[in-house]
Design an enzyme around this catalytic site. Structure first.
Site, short mmCIF file in Angstrom:
data_model
loop_
_atom_site.label_atom_id
_atom_site.label_comp_id
_atom_site.label_asym_id
_atom_site.label_seq_id
_atom_site.Cartn_x
_atom_site.Cartn_y
_atom_site.Cartn_z
N LYS A 1 0.88 -1.14 -0.24
CA LYS A 1 -0.02 0.00 -0.09
C LYS A 1 0.89 1.33 0.14
O LYS A 1 0.66 2.08 -0.84
CB LYS A 1 -1.15 0.06 1.24
CG LYS A 1 -1.99 -1.08 1.34
CD LYS A 1 -2.93 -1.04 2.37
CE LYS A 1 -2.21 -0.83 3.76
NZ LYS A 1 -1.87 -2.08 4.38
N ARG B 1 -9.65 1.52 8.75
CA ARG B 1 -9.24 -0.01 9.06
C ARG B 1 -10.40 -0.57 10.00
O ARG B 1 -10.45 -1.71 10.22
CB ARG B 1 -8.22 0.06 10.02
CG ARG B 1 -6.72 -0.37 9.18
CD ARG B 1 -5.65 -0.55 10.03
NE ARG B 1 -4.42 -0.93 10.01
CZ ARG B 1 -3.32 -0.39 9.49
NH1 ARG B 1 -3.35 0.72 8.76
NH2 ARG B 1 -2.24 -1.09 9.40
N ARG C 1 11.42 -5.45 4.90
CA ARG C 1 11.00 -3.84 4.63
C ARG C 1 11.67 -2.92 5.45
O ARG C 1 12.14 -3.09 6.69
CB ARG C 1 9.54 -3.65 5.20
CG ARG C 1 9.01 -2.38 4.82
CD ARG C 1 7.70 -2.27 4.71
NE ARG C 1 6.93 -2.53 6.12
CZ ARG C 1 5.68 -2.43 6.35
NH1 ARG C 1 5.01 -2.29 4.96
NH2 ARG C 1 4.90 -2.94 7.32
N ARG D 1 11.07 -1.12 10.77
CA ARG D 1 10.09 -0.92 11.67
C ARG D 1 9.93 -1.87 13.03
O ARG D 1 10.01 -3.12 12.68
CB ARG D 1 8.60 -0.80 11.16
CG ARG D 1 8.42 0.53 10.31
CD ARG D 1 7.03 0.16 9.64
NE ARG D 1 5.91 -0.23 10.25
CZ ARG D 1 4.79 -0.06 9.69
NH1 ARG D 1 4.67 0.23 8.19
NH2 ARG D 1 3.80 -0.73 10.21
N ARG E 1 -0.67 -8.47 14.03
CA ARG E 1 -1.28 -7.37 13.02
C ARG E 1 -1.91 -8.13 12.10
O ARG E 1 -3.05 -7.82 11.52
CB ARG E 1 -0.08 -6.73 12.45
CG ARG E 1 0.61 -5.70 13.38
CD ARG E 1 1.97 -5.19 13.00
NE ARG E 1 1.80 -4.55 11.47
CZ ARG E 1 2.94 -4.35 10.60
NH1 ARG E 1 4.13 -4.76 10.71
NH2 ARG E 1 2.73 -3.80 9.63
P1 AMP Z 1 0.65 0.77 8.95
O1 AMP Z 1 2.06 1.53 8.76
O2 AMP Z 1 -0.46 1.15 8.08
O3 AMP Z 1 1.00 -0.77 8.95
O4 AMP Z 1 0.22 1.10 10.53
C1 AMP Z 1 1.13 0.72 11.64
C2 AMP Z 1 0.35 0.62 12.98
O5 AMP Z 1 -0.43 1.80 13.20
C3 AMP Z 1 -1.11 -0.19 12.62
O6 AMP Z 1 -0.37 -1.71 13.27
C4 AMP Z 1 -1.74 0.09 13.90
O7 AMP Z 1 -1.38 -0.02 15.13
C5 AMP Z 1 -1.51 1.65 13.79
N1 AMP Z 1 -2.54 2.24 12.66
C6 AMP Z 1 -2.40 2.77 11.63
N2 AMP Z 1 -3.35 3.08 10.90
C7 AMP Z 1 -4.68 2.67 11.70
C8 AMP Z 1 -6.10 2.94 11.73
N3 AMP Z 1 -6.72 3.41 10.64
N4 AMP Z 1 -6.65 2.44 12.75
C9 AMP Z 1 -6.06 2.22 13.90
N5 AMP Z 1 -4.92 1.78 14.09
C10 AMP Z 1 -3.99 2.15 12.87
#
Ligand code: AMP
Length: 214
Positions: free
Chosen positions: A8, A83, A122, A155, A166
């Site tokens: 994404k 989400r 990553r 990360r 996750r």
């Molecule tokens: P990502 O970079 O999109 O994988 O997001 C990393 C982490 O941020 C996720 O595992 C969640 O803990 C938090 N996070 C990101 N986007 C959301 C969302 N829309 N709602 C809730 N938590 C989020």
């Protein structure tokens, strides 16, 4: 939309370049807040480190504030948000109030085996959040961002234990949104197991079909 590691972030950055509109990634906003040590960052960290979702209330407020900024006027590529169904409903309401709507929901489909391999390799730029992969999308100089020269890092939540959590959270809370948007007639499914350029081409074709003009 798509599971963690679907591509994404990488694709959203490319689409941003091609469409000339803003890229708003909830995960990037949380990581920036964590780096800056703000109150939002402190709250987000405790959830992110466990692989859980940050509460809807906090996430929705952060995104809606970001959508009010000038660079979002011509449209926006949302990445990692919504989400949950509650987030989706809050987004719909906020857009309706502004006389706007979702043009299309692009769902990047990939299998679990592919996801784990992608996340372990990553790397992210500490400065501009660009995404790389040590094998599939390496930077020109190891450890250095091609775009801004920033330092690349792994990360914390890309460690195997957190990745499993996750994925569980994705299946329980985010996968139902796929059906939600399918029923709304907004969803386009894209094969996420092809190469980066092929995936971008499919995404661009779906955006053109949606009638999005910016
Ligand atoms: P990502 O970079 O999109 O994988 O997001 C990393 C982490 O941020 C996720 O595992 C969640 O803990 C938090 N996070 C990101 N986007 C959301 C969302 N829309 N709602 C809730 N938590 C989020």
């Amino acid at each position: 939309m798509g599971p963690p590691g679907a591509g994404k972030g990488t694709q959203a950055q490319e689409l941003k370049k091609r469409l000339g509109i803003a890229h708003v990634a909830s995960g990037d906003l949380f990581r920036q807040a964590m780096e800056e040590g703000t109150e939002l960052g402190l709250v987000a960290r405790s959830y992110i480190e466990r692989g859980e979702l940050v509460p809807d209330e906090v996430t929705i407020a952060m995104i809606l504030k970001r959508l009010d900024e000038l660079d979002c006027r011509e449209g926006v590529i949302l990445d990692g948000f919504p989400r949950t169904i509650e987030q989706a409903k809050a987004l719909e309401e906020a857009l309706a109030e502004r006389g706007e709507a979702i043009a299309t929901v692009l769902y990047i489909r990939v299998s679990d085996e592919v996801i784990v391999g992608r996340l372990s390799g990553r790397r992210i730029c500490r400065n501009c959040q660009a995404n790389y992969h040590v094998i599939f999308n390496p930077p020109k100089r190891p450890g250095v961002c091609d775009l801004c020269g920033g330092e690349l890092y792994q990360r914390e939540d890309d460690r195997p234990e957190t990745v499993r959590k996750r994925l569980e959270v994705y299946l329980a809370q985010t996968a139902p949104l796929i059906e939600y948007y399918r029923k709304a007639g907004l969803l386009t499914e894209i094969d996420g197991e092809q190469d980066i350029e092929g995936l971008t081409a499919d995404l661009m074709a779906a955006i053109r079909r949606s009638g999005f003009t910016g």
